[in-house]
Design a protein around this motif. Structure first.
Motif, PDB file in Angstrom:
ATOM      1  N   ILE A 328      -0.185   4.728   8.435  1.00  0.00           N
ATOM      2  CA  ILE A 328      -1.138   5.475   9.245  1.00  0.00           C
ATOM      3  C   ILE A 328      -1.747   4.574  10.315  1.00  0.00           C
ATOM      4  O   ILE A 328      -1.750   4.907  11.494  1.00  0.00           O
ATOM      5  CB  ILE A 328      -2.265   6.067   8.357  1.00  0.00           C
ATOM      6  CG1 ILE A 328      -1.647   6.940   7.257  1.00  0.00           C
ATOM      7  CG2 ILE A 328      -3.249   6.875   9.196  1.00  0.00           C
ATOM      8  CD1 ILE A 328      -2.628   7.293   6.152  1.00  0.00           C
ATOM      9  N   ASN A 329      -2.269   3.433   9.890  1.00  0.00           N
ATOM     10  CA  ASN A 329      -2.907   2.510  10.825  1.00  0.00           C
ATOM     11  C   ASN A 329      -2.912   1.119  10.197  1.00  0.00           C
ATOM     12  O   ASN A 329      -3.396   0.946   9.084  1.00  0.00           O
ATOM     13  CB  ASN A 329      -4.350   2.983  11.091  1.00  0.00           C
ATOM     14  CG  ASN A 329      -5.058   2.095  12.100  1.00  0.00           C
ATOM     15  OD1 ASN A 329      -4.860   0.880  12.137  1.00  0.00           O
ATOM     16  ND2 ASN A 329      -5.885   2.708  12.923  1.00  0.00           N
ATOM     17  N   PRO A 330      -2.372   0.119  10.924  1.00  0.00           N
ATOM     18  CA  PRO A 330      -2.273  -1.223  10.336  1.00  0.00           C
ATOM     19  C   PRO A 330      -3.616  -1.741   9.826  1.00  0.00           C
ATOM     20  O   PRO A 330      -3.659  -2.417   8.803  1.00  0.00           O
ATOM     21  CB  PRO A 330      -1.770  -2.092  11.485  1.00  0.00           C
ATOM     22  CG  PRO A 330      -1.220  -1.170  12.497  1.00  0.00           C
ATOM     23  CD  PRO A 330      -1.798   0.194  12.276  1.00  0.00           C
ATOM     24  N   TYR A 331      -4.731  -1.385  10.525  1.00  0.00           N
ATOM     25  CA  TYR A 331      -6.018  -1.936  10.104  1.00  0.00           C
ATOM     26  C   TYR A 331      -6.471  -1.357   8.775  1.00  0.00           C
ATOM     27  O   TYR A 331      -7.157  -2.019   7.993  1.00  0.00           O
ATOM     28  CB  TYR A 331      -7.078  -1.701  11.184  1.00  0.00           C
ATOM     29  CG  TYR A 331      -6.772  -2.508  12.425  1.00  0.00           C
ATOM     30  CD1 TYR A 331      -6.915  -3.898  12.416  1.00  0.00           C
ATOM     31  CD2 TYR A 331      -6.311  -1.891  13.579  1.00  0.00           C
ATOM     32  CE1 TYR A 331      -6.610  -4.649  13.531  1.00  0.00           C
ATOM     33  CE2 TYR A 331      -6.005  -2.640  14.710  1.00  0.00           C
ATOM     34  CZ  TYR A 331      -6.162  -4.023  14.682  1.00  0.00           C
ATOM     35  OH  TYR A 331      -5.846  -4.760  15.771  1.00  0.00           O
ATOM     36  N   LEU A 332      -6.081  -0.103   8.499  1.00  0.00           N
ATOM     37  CA  LEU A 332      -6.446   0.511   7.219  1.00  0.00           C
ATOM     38  C   LEU A 332      -5.876  -0.278   6.038  1.00  0.00           C
ATOM     39  O   LEU A 332      -6.429  -0.255   4.939  1.00  0.00           O
ATOM     40  CB  LEU A 332      -5.930   1.949   7.160  1.00  0.00           C
ATOM     41  CG  LEU A 332      -6.735   3.003   7.930  1.00  0.00           C
ATOM     42  CD1 LEU A 332      -6.090   4.365   7.751  1.00  0.00           C
ATOM     43  CD2 LEU A 332      -8.168   3.030   7.425  1.00  0.00           C
ATOM     44  N   ALA A 333      -4.777  -0.997   6.306  1.00  0.00           N
ATOM     45  CA  ALA A 333      -4.146  -1.751   5.216  1.00  0.00           C
ATOM     46  C   ALA A 333      -5.109  -2.770   4.624  1.00  0.00           C
ATOM     47  O   ALA A 333      -4.954  -3.178   3.472  1.00  0.00           O
ATOM     48  CB  ALA A 333      -2.894  -2.454   5.722  1.00  0.00           C
ATOM     49  N   PHE A 334      -6.130  -3.182   5.405  1.00  0.00           N
ATOM     50  CA  PHE A 334      -7.094  -4.153   4.886  1.00  0.00           C
ATOM     51  C   PHE A 334      -7.850  -3.589   3.682  1.00  0.00           C
ATOM     52  O   PHE A 334      -8.320  -4.345   2.834  1.00  0.00           O
ATOM     53  CB  PHE A 334      -8.081  -4.584   5.982  1.00  0.00           C
ATOM     54  CG  PHE A 334      -7.461  -5.572   6.939  1.00  0.00           C
ATOM     55  CD1 PHE A 334      -7.201  -6.875   6.524  1.00  0.00           C
ATOM     56  CD2 PHE A 334      -7.109  -5.189   8.224  1.00  0.00           C
ATOM     57  CE1 PHE A 334      -6.608  -7.794   7.391  1.00  0.00           C
ATOM     58  CE2 PHE A 334      -6.527  -6.098   9.095  1.00  0.00           C
ATOM     59  CZ  PHE A 334      -6.275  -7.398   8.686  1.00  0.00           C
ATOM     60  N   ILE A 335      -8.025  -2.269   3.631  1.00  0.00           N
ATOM     61  CA  ILE A 335      -8.697  -1.676   2.457  1.00  0.00           C
ATOM     62  C   ILE A 335      -7.926  -2.035   1.195  1.00  0.00           C
ATOM     63  O   ILE A 335      -8.492  -2.551   0.216  1.00  0.00           O
ATOM     64  CB  ILE A 335      -8.804  -0.138   2.615  1.00  0.00           C
ATOM     65  CG1 ILE A 335      -9.573   0.210   3.903  1.00  0.00           C
ATOM     66  CG2 ILE A 335      -9.474   0.474   1.380  1.00  0.00           C
ATOM     67  CD1 ILE A 335      -9.655   1.703   4.167  1.00  0.00           C
ATOM     68  N   GLY A 336      -6.609  -1.765   1.250  1.00  0.00           N
ATOM     69  CA  GLY A 336      -5.766  -2.116   0.097  1.00  0.00           C
ATOM     70  C   GLY A 336      -5.826  -3.613  -0.172  1.00  0.00           C
ATOM     71  O   GLY A 336      -5.892  -4.053  -1.321  1.00  0.00           O
ATOM     72  N   GLY A 337      -5.790  -4.393   0.926  1.00  0.00           N
ATOM     73  CA  GLY A 337      -5.831  -5.845   0.784  1.00  0.00           C
ATOM     74  C   GLY A 337      -7.097  -6.299   0.086  1.00  0.00           C
ATOM     75  O   GLY A 337      -7.070  -7.169  -0.785  1.00  0.00           O
ATOM     76  N   ALA A 338      -8.235  -5.658   0.465  1.00  0.00           N
ATOM     77  CA  ALA A 338      -9.508  -6.031  -0.149  1.00  0.00           C
ATOM     78  C   ALA A 338      -9.482  -5.759  -1.652  1.00  0.00           C
ATOM     79  O   ALA A 338      -9.955  -6.580  -2.456  1.00  0.00           O
ATOM     80  CB  ALA A 338     -10.651  -5.261   0.515  1.00  0.00           C
ATOM     81  N   ILE A 339      -8.910  -4.614  -2.032  1.00  0.00           N
ATOM     82  CA  ILE A 339      -8.828  -4.305  -3.465  1.00  0.00           C
ATOM     83  C   ILE A 339      -7.970  -5.348  -4.185  1.00  0.00           C
ATOM     84  O   ILE A 339      -8.284  -5.777  -5.303  1.00  0.00           O
ATOM     85  CB  ILE A 339      -8.254  -2.883  -3.669  1.00  0.00           C
ATOM     86  CG1 ILE A 339      -9.214  -1.861  -3.057  1.00  0.00           C
ATOM     87  CG2 ILE A 339      -8.013  -2.597  -5.150  1.00  0.00           C
ATOM     88  CD1 ILE A 339      -8.743  -0.432  -3.145  1.00  0.00           C
ATOM     89  N   MET A 340      -6.908  -5.798  -3.519  1.00  0.00           N
ATOM     90  CA  MET A 340      -6.059  -6.835  -4.123  1.00  0.00           C
ATOM     91  C   MET A 340      -6.833  -8.133  -4.348  1.00  0.00           C
ATOM     92  O   MET A 340      -6.731  -8.755  -5.411  1.00  0.00           O
ATOM     93  CB  MET A 340      -4.847  -7.121  -3.231  1.00  0.00           C
ATOM     94  CG  MET A 340      -3.766  -6.084  -3.325  1.00  0.00           C
ATOM     95  SD  MET A 340      -2.476  -6.363  -2.091  1.00  0.00           S
ATOM     96  CE  MET A 340      -1.682  -7.809  -2.763  1.00  0.00           C
TER      97      MET A 340
END
Ligand code: HEM
Ligand code: HEM
Ligand code: CU
Length: 358
Positions: A328-340
């Motif tokens: 959807i949006n590369p920046y949204l991936a940071f949400i998943g990254g933060a959970i990791m």
């Protein structure tokens, strides 16, 4: 190829077991796998032969694509030689492995056909490619996966899967798969493009497409039979014991399902098929080295096991979310990254808890 390599490994375990012979040319099979893994990085542009890459790139990727068929052929040769002269036992896992070899060879052959750029000009973006990809992905990866499930289900659960339903499942899948994806070669050659939702009645593709639909129904029935078999076997399958297939490798030497610590004694391995050699020393190629001492079993209560933890599943969730959101949006991936990151911290700093022994 990354999807086919695990299936190739599975089949390389199953064929020897049900042929009651060692894997023919073990070393060659291993090196063929390694070279497929390397060459796999060097073939990607064969999906772009028709976009105007220029003659040099096309020649190079055509060559690398044809070359990958060589180690593939080496594997197929060795599997067939493993069967040759063996005393074959056609259990479900073996049927799926044989189906794998047969169907994967068909998919490999059509693959080599479109490795030739002028030929691919005709075939690209037609159902011929869809036929190829299902012979390698369905006939290859999925059949191999099924073989593995039937083979290791008893080790995993302690119960055998039903052979009657298993054989029915195999034939429904084998026939259904050929009826679904076989005619795609023909409609492809007749010019039917991929990724269309309808076509003119005058195209002449109608009968073969209807046949494919029939095939997919057979496949669906096969999968229902599989689901029933799994549920029934879990509930009331025949108890498997340690070694239901007269296995060759060490997992069959311990209980089914295995204890959490797997081995209570670290086994000494001096051959490629340690358990087989232990059971049939008179047939063994490799003898234990002189002076080898049998390992002493430890008291299970003294084997230290890590604490169970929920954090790994949190990290996995984060990774999946990151990979999904990036669409959807590369920046949204940071949400998943933060959970990791959070999950990793949680895991690392998790208190060791009371000393637990198993
Ligand atoms: C001897 C082995 C193989 C050769 C020479 C080969 C070659 C090719 C070539 C040249 C194409 C492109 C055709 C085109 O789009 O015009 C293709 C497509 C494809 N191959 Fe293979 N292949 C082989 C094995 C495999 C394996 C093992 C897999 C996966 C398990 C695989 C999966 C696919 C898929 C998914 C496509 C279609 C991708 C798409 O356009 O949607 N192939 N193959
Ligand atoms: C009952 C089983 C299946 C049926 C009936 C089926 C049918 C189809 C059909 C008709 C297409 C062509 C779509 C189009 O070009 O318009 C397709 C595409 C494809 N299938 Fe399957 N398939 C099945 C299972 C699988 C499995 C198990 C895999 C992978 C392991 C797979 C991988 C693919 C891929 C990679 C494509 C290409 C997608 C694309 O063109 O964008 N299929 N399938
Ligand atoms: Cu490819």
């Amino acid at each position: 190829y990354i999807l086919i390599l695990p299936a190739m490994g599975i089949v390389s375990e199953i064929l020897p077991t049900f042929s009651r012979k060692p894997l023919f040319g073990y070393t060659a099979v291993v090196f063929a796998g390694v070279s497929i893994a390397f060459l796999g990085f060097a073939v990607w542009a064969h999906h772009m032969f028709t976009v105007g890459l220029g003659p040099v790139a096309i020649a190079a990727f055509s060559a690398s694509t044809m070359i990958i068929a060589v180690p593939t052929g080496v594997k197929v040769f060795n599997w067939i030689c493993t069967l040759y002269g063996g005393s074959l036992e056609l259990k479900t896992a073996m049927l799926f492995s044989l189906g794998f070899v047969a169907l994967f060879v068909i998919g490999g052959l059509s693959g080599v056909m479109h490795a030739s750029p002028p030929v691919d000009m005709q075939q690209s973006d037609t159902y011929f490619i869809v036929a190829h990809l299902h012979y390698v992905l369905f006939g290859g990866s999925i059949m191999g996966l099924m073989a593995g499930i039937y083979f290791w289900f008893p080790k995993l659960t302690g119960r055998l899967m039903g052979e009657g339903l298993g054989i029915l499942h195999f034939w429904l899948m084998f026939i259904g798969m050929n009826v679904t994806f076989g005619p795609m070669h023909l409609v492809g050659i007749m010019g039917m493009p991929r990724r269309i939702y309808t076509y003119s009645g005058s195209s002449g593709w109608e009968f073969l497409n209807q046949l494919e639909t029939l095939g997919s129904v057979i496949l669906a029935i096969g999968m229902i039979v599989f689901a029933i078999n799994v549920i029934r076997s879990l509930r009331s399958g025949e108890v498997a014991g340690n070694d239901p297939w007269d296995g060759r490798t060490l997992e069959w030497s311990i209980s089914s399902p295995p204890p959490v610590y797997n081995f209570d004694a670290v086994p000494i391995v001096y051959s490629k098929e340690p358990f087989w050699d232990q059971k049939y020393p008179e047939l063994a190629h490799d003898k234990p080295p002189a002076g080898a001492v049998a390992p002493v079993a430890e008291d299970p209560a003294s084997i230290h096991m890590p604490n169970p933890s929920y954090w790994p599943i949190v990290i996995a969730f984060g990774a999946t979310l990151a990979a999904g959101l990036v669409i959807i949006n590369p920046y949204l991936a940071f949400i998943g990254g933060a959970i990791m990151v959070l999950g990793s911290y949680g895991w690392v700093f998790e208190p060791a808890g009371p000393e637990e022994h198993h």
